[in-house]
Write a protein that holds these residues in place. Structure first.
Motif, short mmCIF file in Angstrom:
data_model
loop_
_atom_site.label_atom_id
_atom_site.label_comp_id
_atom_site.label_asym_id
_atom_site.label_seq_id
_atom_site.Cartn_x
_atom_site.Cartn_y
_atom_site.Cartn_z
N GLU A 34 -2.70 5.44 4.49
CA GLU A 34 -1.52 4.88 5.13
C GLU A 34 -0.38 5.89 5.13
N GLU A 35 -0.22 6.62 4.03
CA GLU A 35 0.84 7.63 3.95
C GLU A 35 0.60 8.74 4.97
N SER A 64 -10.99 3.40 5.27
CA SER A 64 -10.12 2.62 4.38
C SER A 64 -10.51 1.15 4.33
N ASP A 80 10.32 -1.85 -1.16
CA ASP A 80 9.30 -1.12 -0.42
C ASP A 80 9.36 -1.38 1.08
N HIS A 109 -6.69 3.51 0.38
CA HIS A 109 -5.87 2.88 1.42
C HIS A 109 -4.45 3.42 1.44
N SER A 110 -3.80 3.52 0.27
CA SER A 110 -2.40 3.97 0.24
C SER A 110 -2.28 5.43 0.69
N HIS A 124 7.32 -3.59 -9.37
CA HIS A 124 6.42 -3.61 -8.22
C HIS A 124 5.90 -5.01 -7.92
N SER A 180 10.04 2.76 2.63
CA SER A 180 10.54 2.29 1.33
C SER A 180 11.93 2.81 1.01
#
Length: 535
Positions: free
Chosen positions: A403-404, A390, A162, A399-400, A119, A186
């Motif tokens: 966003e998803e 967020s 990603d 946040h993730s 990552h 991704s």
């Protein structure tokens, strides 16, 4: 079907070179089992709480049964020596990555070489005899999800990122030799074809599986999966079969025939949570073994599957963005295709296109857009609220997840057929969405000005315009009367900048057309088209 409960979630599997054993790895498990009856033969984690024993991925050496490598949860890579016992099995710890290592793979032909993807945005090539990596490929800030050496070309490497890109590397060079914009989101998994050296498969968060020609960067086949694709692997012994496991809600293993890509050829069930990994044992060519976070290890015959094509419906419905319903029914006697118009949405699309704001402060833009469409006002209000949450201190961990959910909102409206809402949401949030498709829809409705205002870049644009005789002009010369491109206003040959109407195809000198349309709306050729270049 043979089911074994291991009491802990399993996220990775690997088979020994002689196909007699299988190792199962996870956060709380690292066990070697006999492949014949799933009996435990070795527990490498017993009594150990060190993160080096918690695995994200694991790989058995392809030729030497005493060696394993694992990607630990603490960003390290661990080399295991199975000829030793106790803590001695942990032979070497390799450090270099700064965040989670997603994948480790041995080189198929060079016994000391392996590669890792992390990552932290880097790929590292290692020699097990050396503490430090021997080669590093840095990929900006893009996290790498998967990496693999080619089985047929020792120097070739494939990796998924990603950003949605698939990169091809040559070990003899310092940079990627091919960068493919493979997925809208991704690229979670890749796998080289075992027979065709120039083909690589990729699966992504955009729910697609694609087969690429690495010599051209073009896609050869595409399958649309029901969920984001977490793993893909070619099925041994079958050149056109590829298996996939989904990332989120679907608990089945799918096998696709790339030459008939519209539905899975086979579906294997058994797990109650999504499959994390699967392997095809070389010593058991008719079997597949799957693992999951449901703690089950399942071995089942490849010949025992459900074929969805046997239950295909005889009738189909589809709705276009312009509210036209197509209906297809198939019977033994005849096939019927019919179309029904539910109403003309052109006026509504036009009004919304003129009022929607596509760029600016997200909260302010959402507030404005919520007043444009009464049916979607709640969606815009929710998007503005989620963005505000967020960005507040203390909520960065959300946040993730937010966003998803926003990506899924864009996809929901696109799949629903509402290109306008999907494209506008993606533009406001700066996400990948169907902006080009929305632009094409506006052009089909002859809303050229609104299409031109969309925040998209046009690459590889081909220009087509017409001669006054009505035939298309190619390379500046009319295909019928051999005239050069002439100005529709003055009749002279256009040698410099040419401007044209995307509706009727007529054009001419930019200055002459600008003067013409100061007080006129229709084409100067008299074709009758309302060019409407004035805003």
């Amino acid at each position: 079907m043979e089911v074994c409960s291991l009491k802990f979630a399993i996220n990775s599997l690997s088979i020994s070179p002689d196909s007699s054993s299988i190792i199962c790895g996870g956060r709380e498990i690292l066990k070697v089992l006999s492949l014949s009856n799933f009996s435990e033969t070795r527990n490498l984690r017993k009594g150990k709480s060190n993160l080096n024993y918690s695995t994200q991925d694991i790989a058995w050496h392809p030729k030497e049964a005493e060696w394993l490598i694992s990607a630990a949860k603490n960003s390290c890579i661990v080399l295991w020596n199975l000829t030793k016992s106790g803590v001695g099995t942990l032979e070497t710890i390799y450090k270099g990555h700064t965040t989670l290592v997603n994948r480790v793979k041995w080189h198929p032909n060079q016994p000391d070489a392996f590669i890792s993807a992390s990552h932290d945005g880097s790929l590292r090539v290692w020699d097990r005899r050396e503490q430090d990596s021997v080669k590093i490929y840095k990929c900006n800030s893009e996290g790498s999800r998967d990496v693999s050496f080619s089985d047929l070309k020792d120097y070739m490497i494939g990796a998924g990122f990603d950003s949605g890109a698939v990169h091809i590397y040559d070990l003899r060079k310092e940079q990627a030799v091919m960068k493919i914009n493979a997925h809208k989101r991704s690229a979670l998994t890749i796998d080289w074809h075992p027979i065709w050296p120039d083909r690589i498969a990729s699966g992504g968060n955009d729910k697609s599986i694609k087969i690429w020609d690495v010599t051209t960067g073009g896609d050869i086949y595409k399958m649309q999966a029901p969920e984001p694709v977490a793993r893909v692997k070619w099925v041994p012994g079958n050149l056109t079969m590829i298996a996939s496991a989904q990332q989120m809600h679907d608990n089945s293993l799918y096998i696709w025939d790339i030459e008939d890509p519209y539905l899975p050829a086979r579906i294997y069930k058994g797990h109650i949570q999504p499959i994390k990994d699967f392997v095809f044992p070389a010593g058991m060519p008719d079997n597949v073994i799957t693992c999951s976070e449901d703690c089950f290890l399942i071995k089942q015959s490849l010949s025992n599957y459900y074929c969805p094509k046997n239950d295909m419906p005889k009738s189909f419905l589809s709705v276009s963005p312009l509210n036209t319903v197509s209906y297809f029914t198939k019977s033994n006697h005849k096939n019927l295709l019919d179309f029904i118009t539910l109403g003309d949405p052109r006026e509504e699309i036009n009004q919304h296109a003129q009022k929607y704001v596509l760029k600016g402060n997200i909260e302010d833009t959402c507030a404005i857009n919520s007043t444009v469409s009464e049916s979607n006002s709640g969606v815009w209000d929710a998007i503005g609220m989620l963005n505000k949450i967020s960005s507040e201190p203390g909520y960065s961990w959300l946040h993730s997840l937010i966003e998803e959910s926003l990506y899924e909102t864009v996809e929901f409206y696109a799949e629903k057929g509402d290109l306008q809402t999907s494209a506008c949401i993606s533009s406001v949030l700066n996400l990948k969405g169907p902006m080009r498709e929305y632009s094409e829809l506006l052009r089909q409705l002859e809303m050229m000005i609104m299409a031109a205002k969309l925040p998209i870049s046009h690459t590889n644009v081909e220009m087509y315009f017409k001669c006054k005789c009505g035939k298309p002009i190619e390379d500046g010369i009319c295909s019928k009367c051999n005239n050069q491109a002439e100005c529709s206003v003055c009749g002279g040959v256009v040698k410099g900048l040419y401007s044209w109407c995307q509706g009727c195809g007529h054009g001419g000198h930019l200055q002459h057309l600008t003067t013409w349309f100061k007080n006129k709306d229709y084409c100067p050729t008299g074709c009758g088209h309302l060019c409407n270049v004035r805003d």
